[in-house]
Design an enzyme around this catalytic site. Structure first.
Site, PDB file in Angstrom:
ATOM      1  N   GLU A  74     112.976  13.541  33.531  1.00 25.05           N
ATOM      2  CA  GLU A  74     112.538  12.652  34.615  1.00 25.05           C
ATOM      3  C   GLU A  74     113.704  12.186  35.493  1.00 25.05           C
ATOM      4  O   GLU A  74     113.573  11.232  36.260  1.00 25.05           O
ATOM      5  CB  GLU A  74     111.724  11.494  34.032  1.00 25.05           C
ATOM      6  CG  GLU A  74     110.448  12.048  33.398  1.00 25.05           C
ATOM      7  CD  GLU A  74     109.477  10.995  32.882  1.00 25.05           C
ATOM      8  OE1 GLU A  74     108.326  11.014  33.356  1.00 25.05           O
ATOM      9  OE2 GLU A  74     109.857  10.176  32.036  1.00 25.05           O
ATOM     10  N   HIS A  93     112.601   3.366  32.971  1.00 25.56           N
ATOM     11  CA  HIS A  93     111.263   3.938  33.138  1.00 25.56           C
ATOM     12  C   HIS A  93     110.573   3.904  31.781  1.00 25.56           C
ATOM     13  O   HIS A  93     111.128   4.387  30.794  1.00 25.56           O
ATOM     14  CB  HIS A  93     111.366   5.376  33.652  1.00 25.56           C
ATOM     15  CG  HIS A  93     110.092   6.153  33.518  1.00 25.56           C
ATOM     16  ND1 HIS A  93     108.916   5.735  34.094  1.00 25.56           N
ATOM     17  CD2 HIS A  93     109.788   7.299  32.852  1.00 25.56           C
ATOM     18  CE1 HIS A  93     107.959   6.601  33.799  1.00 25.56           C
ATOM     19  NE2 HIS A  93     108.464   7.557  33.039  1.00 25.56           N
ATOM     20  N   HIS A  95     106.558   4.010  29.541  1.00 28.87           N
ATOM     21  CA  HIS A  95     105.123   4.276  29.548  1.00 28.87           C
ATOM     22  C   HIS A  95     104.463   3.054  28.905  1.00 28.87           C
ATOM     23  O   HIS A  95     103.916   3.134  27.812  1.00 28.87           O
ATOM     24  CB  HIS A  95     104.807   5.549  28.755  1.00 28.87           C
ATOM     25  CG  HIS A  95     105.383   6.806  29.348  1.00 28.87           C
ATOM     26  ND1 HIS A  95     105.176   8.044  28.802  1.00 28.87           N
ATOM     27  CD2 HIS A  95     106.155   7.008  30.447  1.00 28.87           C
ATOM     28  CE1 HIS A  95     105.798   8.964  29.540  1.00 28.87           C
ATOM     29  NE2 HIS A  95     106.404   8.354  30.538  1.00 28.87           N
ATOM     30  N   TYR A 120     108.065 -16.008  38.111  1.00 24.34           N
ATOM     31  CA  TYR A 120     109.040 -15.011  37.630  1.00 24.34           C
ATOM     32  C   TYR A 120     108.699 -13.593  38.047  1.00 24.34           C
ATOM     33  O   TYR A 120     109.582 -12.774  38.245  1.00 24.34           O
ATOM     34  CB  TYR A 120     109.268 -15.146  36.117  1.00 24.34           C
ATOM     35  CG  TYR A 120     110.291 -16.223  35.865  1.00 24.34           C
ATOM     36  CD1 TYR A 120     111.647 -15.905  35.777  1.00 24.34           C
ATOM     37  CD2 TYR A 120     109.922 -17.557  35.803  1.00 24.34           C
ATOM     38  CE1 TYR A 120     112.591 -16.892  35.601  1.00 24.34           C
ATOM     39  CE2 TYR A 120     110.865 -18.553  35.628  1.00 24.34           C
ATOM     40  CZ  TYR A 120     112.201 -18.217  35.523  1.00 24.34           C
ATOM     41  OH  TYR A 120     113.140 -19.187  35.373  1.00 24.34           O
ATOM     42  N   HIS A 160     100.872   6.916  34.653  1.00 23.23           N
ATOM     43  CA  HIS A 160     102.126   7.338  34.018  1.00 23.23           C
ATOM     44  C   HIS A 160     102.960   6.120  33.580  1.00 23.23           C
ATOM     45  O   HIS A 160     103.074   5.868  32.386  1.00 23.23           O
ATOM     46  CB  HIS A 160     102.877   8.244  35.011  1.00 23.23           C
ATOM     47  CG  HIS A 160     104.141   8.821  34.487  1.00 23.23           C
ATOM     48  ND1 HIS A 160     104.817   9.835  35.128  1.00 23.23           N
ATOM     49  CD2 HIS A 160     104.880   8.519  33.402  1.00 23.23           C
ATOM     50  CE1 HIS A 160     105.906  10.134  34.434  1.00 23.23           C
ATOM     51  NE2 HIS A 160     105.965   9.348  33.383  1.00 23.23           N
TER      52      HIS A 160
HETATM   53 ZN   LIG Z   1     107.521   9.103  32.146  1.00 20.69          ZN
END
Ligand SMILES: [Zn+2]
Length: 225
Positions: A74, A93, A95, A120, A160
């Site tokens: 990625e 990143h 999930h 926040y 995703h």
């Molecule tokens: Zn991913």
């Protein structure tokens, strides 16, 4: 911070995220920009719960692997966000379940995914953009992120997960956690007509903490773009 220290920090934050169930299996990845223009990136097929600091992928300024295991597939996500967010030094990143769930809701505004539920979320995350679904590793997702022109530090990939940039690794991790908590609050209160922060309260936060502007109208749409 030295590269050795940064490697330890990546391992520590990654384990913490994994152990709290914020990214399952071998999903999720983290990158940090180094002073020489190169990067540290978590390896492909590696669980964030069990990283070895010595095997973290080391890329040079041209993106070539110069040490450690092969990097995450990625990478294009990270590259596109660094390219358009000049101040970004780290990207997370995940999930993470609630963020992914929100990315599937039919009513989502792609230029402002979450309403201003808490101070926040406005301060640490700001507006979050949604980009459409792409097959993991598809370079087109990078083009979609470039299309946002660096206006967002937090981007949600449909079906995703989130990609969040920060000035430091700590800031990127905390913003990703805040985004996930805000997504959870949104799902908990969805359909219950929750009282949001008012436009005046959001304006006050933006002015007081010198944040990037928030859309002004009551529907949360951004008419500038
Ligand atoms: Zn991913």
């Amino acid at each position: 911070m030295s590269e050795a220290k940064l490697r330890e920090e990546i391992v520590r934050f990654a384990r913490s995220l994994f152990e709290r169930g914020l990214t399952p299996g071998s999903s999720g990845n983290i990158s940090v920009r180094l002073d020489d223009g190169g990067w540290l990136v978590t390896p492909t097929n590696a669980s964030l719960g069990f990283l070895d600091p010595a095997r973290i992928s080391r890329l040079d300024a041209e993106g070539r692997l110069v040490g450690g295991d092969a990097p995450t597939k990625e990478i294009p996500l990270h590259a596109a966000l660094y390219e358009t967010r000049g101040s970004a030094r780290a990207i997370v990143h995940l999930h993470s379940t609630h963020s992914v769930a929100v990315s599937m809701l039919p009513e989502i505004d792609a230029r402002n995914v979450l309403p201003p539920l808490t101070a926040y979320s406005v301060m640490r995350v700001g507006r979050t953009a949604l980009v459409p679904y792409y097959r993991p590793g598809d370079p087109a997702v990078a083009d979609a992120i470039r299309g946002l022109a660096g206006r967002y530090s937090a981007v949600l990939l449909a079906n995703h997960g989130p990609v969040v940039a920060g000035d430091t690794l700590e800031a990127a991790v905390y913003a990703t956690e805040e985004l996930e908590e805000t997504a959870k609050l949104h799902l908990l209160t969805r359909g219950l007509n929750p009282r949001l922060l008012s436009p005046a309260q959001v304006r006050d936060l933006v002015a007081h903490f010198k944040l990037e502007p928030w859309p002004e109208d009551e529907h949360g749409h951004d008419h500038d773009h």
